[in-house]
Design a protein around this motif. Structure first.
Motif, PDB file in Angstrom:
ATOM      1  N   TRP A  15       1.197  -1.435  -0.224  1.00 21.87           N
ATOM      2  CA  TRP A  15      -0.100   0.015   0.268  1.00 21.87           C
ATOM      3  C   TRP A  15       1.166   0.891   0.312  1.00 21.87           C
ATOM      4  O   TRP A  15       1.648   1.493   0.475  1.00 21.87           O
TER       5      TRP A  15
ATOM      6  N   VAL B 122     -14.894   6.126   1.242  1.00 20.44           N
ATOM      7  CA  VAL B 122     -14.671   5.775   2.512  1.00 20.44           C
ATOM      8  C   VAL B 122     -16.324   6.895   2.743  1.00 20.44           C
ATOM      9  O   VAL B 122     -16.088   8.092   3.067  1.00 20.44           O
TER      10      VAL B 122
ATOM     11  N   VAL C 151     -17.458  -3.607   3.646  1.00 20.35           N
ATOM     12  CA  VAL C 151     -16.830  -2.351   2.787  1.00 20.35           C
ATOM     13  C   VAL C 151     -17.811  -1.412   1.992  1.00 20.35           C
ATOM     14  O   VAL C 151     -17.909  -0.694   2.619  1.00 20.35           O
TER      15      VAL C 151
ATOM     16  N   LEU D  86     -13.190  -5.775  -3.315  1.00 21.56           N
ATOM     17  CA  LEU D  86     -13.657  -5.187  -2.375  1.00 21.56           C
ATOM     18  C   LEU D  86     -12.466  -6.090  -1.139  1.00 21.56           C
ATOM     19  O   LEU D  86     -12.968  -5.267   0.244  1.00 21.56           O
TER      20      LEU D  86
ATOM     21  N   VAL E 161     -10.107  -3.462   0.336  1.00 23.02           N
ATOM     22  CA  VAL E 161      -9.863  -2.661   1.492  1.00 23.02           C
ATOM     23  C   VAL E 161     -10.076  -3.892   2.687  1.00 23.02           C
ATOM     24  O   VAL E 161      -9.413  -3.074   3.260  1.00 23.02           O
TER      25      VAL E 161
ATOM     26  N   ILE F   8      -9.963   5.102  -1.517  1.00 23.18           N
ATOM     27  CA  ILE F   8      -9.075   4.389  -1.917  1.00 23.18           C
ATOM     28  C   ILE F   8      -9.203   3.238  -3.315  1.00 23.18           C
ATOM     29  O   ILE F   8      -9.834   3.041  -3.672  1.00 23.18           O
TER      30      ILE F   8
ATOM     31  N   LEU G  75      -8.211   0.723  -5.997  1.00 29.72           N
ATOM     32  CA  LEU G  75      -8.047  -1.360  -5.516  1.00 29.72           C
ATOM     33  C   LEU G  75      -6.995  -1.996  -6.265  1.00 29.72           C
ATOM     34  O   LEU G  75      -6.562  -3.490  -5.085  1.00 29.72           O
TER      35      LEU G  75
END
Length: 290
Positions: free
Chosen positions: A96, A129, A143, A232, A235, A255, A257
């Motif tokens: 990440w 989010v 999520v 998802l 996440v 975010i 993916l």
């Protein structure tokens, strides 16, 4: 006894040499050089042979310097979430990085083909989010319940080093997962009713994502489930990874993916469109390189 002591001493000596030969977290000066190259869009020296801990430590130093130049963190990107992309970087797990202000451009944007030192493009997707409950997400439905938008996205990463093929997972981590730019399409609102959410979950897994050029020729693509069996799940993984470092996603964060397609090099004059067939309400997203 003496032979055993001699053997132990030899093993300790070998271990000492091995440890000293291993790469470690980049020094402050090396991290500063990496960021200077990032800003100048010139290839940086490869961070080589890093352990996962070395990569995380280096990313922390790099992000501290990037924040001074780029300002507010607007979200995170999960990278290497597609097994085919993991294989390219000789790893079996995601990584990440942080996204900063100014990185996300609107669909239809025209971008310099040389937008980075080692520029690439890929079919991706963003979620926005809605609730801090996302940090406890264990399933794709968790999520979906904690986001309010699904956003088509062409990411424009920059692998930024002199020899990208030599990067491993920890090296990708060290360069903040190549976060540089991306082009976001029209958001799709997450439906209010649970039955509709189940339908959206299934559509996200089953959708066919395609990249095409201005003449409609296919450049690459894949299925929704190519990302960790459900997009998802990226996440879910990210929530756990951030928690390990005392971080958390916040309402409003974007975010990224990961990649549904191979990472491809841009060229001047190329127009790229990403489509998400099978995902109701998903409009194409476009970028043109000059």
């Amino acid at each position: 006894m003496k032979t055993k002591q001699t053997l132990m001493a030899a093993l300790v000596a070998v271990a000492s040499v091995t440890t000293s030969a291993q790469a470690q977290c980049l020094t402050d000066a090396q991290a500063a050089d990496l960021v200077a190259n990032y800003v100048a869009k010139t290839p940086a020296a490869n961070p080589e042979n890093l352990t996962d801990a070395d990569g995380s430590c280096t990313r922390g130093k790099v992000n501290a310097l990037l924040a001074q130049r780029m300002g507010k963190v607007i979200g995170y990107k999960a990278g290497l979430t597609n097994p085919a992309v993991q294989k390219r970087f000789n790893t079996d797990k995601p990584v990440w990085g942080k996204l900063y202000e100014g990185m996300v451009l609107p669909s239809g944007a025209t971008v310099d083909a040389a937008f980075g030192a080692r520029p690439l493009y890929e079919a991706d997707m963003l979620v926005r989010v809605k609730s801090a409950a996302i940090n406890q997400a264990k399933t794709p439905m968790d999520v979906l319940n904690a986001v309010d938008q699904i956003i088509p996205f062409i990411e424009l990463p920059d692998l930024m080093v002199q020899a990208p093929p030599k990067l491993n997972g920890a090296g990708v981590t060290a360069i903040n997962v190549g976060a540089r730019l991306g082009v976001a399409g029209a958001p799709i609102a997450v439906p209010a009713y649970r039955g509709e959410r189940f339908a959206m979950l299934q559509a996200l897994a089953d959708m066919n994502v395609s990249l095409t050029d201005g003449a409609g020729m296919r450049l690459g693509g894949g299925k929704g489930s190519d990302i960790l069996e459900h997009p998802l799940n990226a996440v879910v993984w990210l929530a756990g990874a951030l928690a390990q470092e005392g971080l958390a996603m916040q309402p409003g964060d974007l975010i990224s993916l990961g990649s549904f397609s191979p990472l491809l090099p841009p060229k001047a004059g190329l127009s790229v469109t990403a489509t998400y067939d099978g995902l109701p309400g998903a409009a194409p997203v476009r970028v043109t390189f000059k």
